[in-house]
Design a protein around this motif. Sequence first.
Motif, PDB file in Angstrom:
ATOM      1  N   GLN A 234      13.700  46.284  31.513  1.00 28.04           N
ATOM      2  CA  GLN A 234      13.173  47.568  31.973  1.00 28.04           C
ATOM      3  C   GLN A 234      13.712  47.908  33.360  1.00 28.04           C
ATOM      4  O   GLN A 234      14.127  49.046  33.611  1.00 28.04           O
ATOM      5  N   ARG A 235      13.711  46.896  34.251  1.00 28.00           N
ATOM      6  CA  ARG A 235      14.255  47.139  35.596  1.00 28.00           C
ATOM      7  C   ARG A 235      15.747  47.471  35.528  1.00 28.00           C
ATOM      8  O   ARG A 235      16.230  48.367  36.254  1.00 28.00           O
TER       9      ARG A 235
ATOM     10  N   GLU B 245      16.094  51.019  34.281  1.00 27.72           N
ATOM     11  CA  GLU B 245      15.758  51.975  35.340  1.00 27.72           C
ATOM     12  C   GLU B 245      16.876  52.061  36.369  1.00 27.72           C
ATOM     13  O   GLU B 245      17.211  53.152  36.843  1.00 27.72           O
TER      14      GLU B 245
END
Length: 263
Positions: free
Chosen positions: A146-147, A150
């Motif tokens: 997810q990081r 992003e």
Amino acid sequence: MTTVKGAFNVSESSPLWISVYKQMCDEFYTTTSPRLSSALHGHFVELYSSFKLGIRNLSLLDKSKKCPTTFEKGIPSVDEYVVSLLSLLTSDEKKYKSKKWWRVDVVELLLKHHLDYVSEFGSEKQSANWIVEKATEHKNKFHTDQRNRESELASRKRAVEEDERRDAAKQRKAVAESSVQLVAAFKQLVQTPTSNDAAMDGKIASLRSDMSTMKTDIMQEMGNKIEASNREIKDDMENRNREMKDTLSSILDVVRGLAEKNK
């Protein structure tokens, strides 16, 4: 090992083994120098390995000789299994170590601890621990991905904004150049006397039309690029969110299935 709970099959650095070793030195080495801790621990490791090999080979030699699930001395099936296992362990010194290692009480002691150990750290609990570890691993991987996503989307957004800035700079430069050309044309028209006012008006109208068309084309091209980039980023985020929801749903299904099985 019987007096120190949980000391069976522990590592040499474990506090439980240290306690066992201390008791052995106090009780069995009262007049002589005790054997090294590593030597005694290695002896137990070899003894238990040979014992487990005997259990496996006995089940292969005689399928009716199945290892009991609990040890209760005095039960005929358990006593018969102990005798059969002892006979196998003393039949081959190369495979199961020296005969002097094995006695009925030694086999009974190891069998009792072995069954207790297997019941506490058996395949079902190991599978549960494995699933919990995998769930934690997937959760950590999910947060990492997810990081990364992003960061990737932020980088792409910065790249799109940089492209927009470059396009806007090109547009301003084109408008400035067109304005210079227009001013130069007006100066030329003013400085050059002519009696053909209609021709002059036609040139001015043509210049204005060219300027308007150029401006419209530039603005439309920039709008198309921005719209396409925003659409691509939106579609990518929707796809990744859908994948994350599917992954979490699969993990929850596995954990619920395990919980129902353990019940």
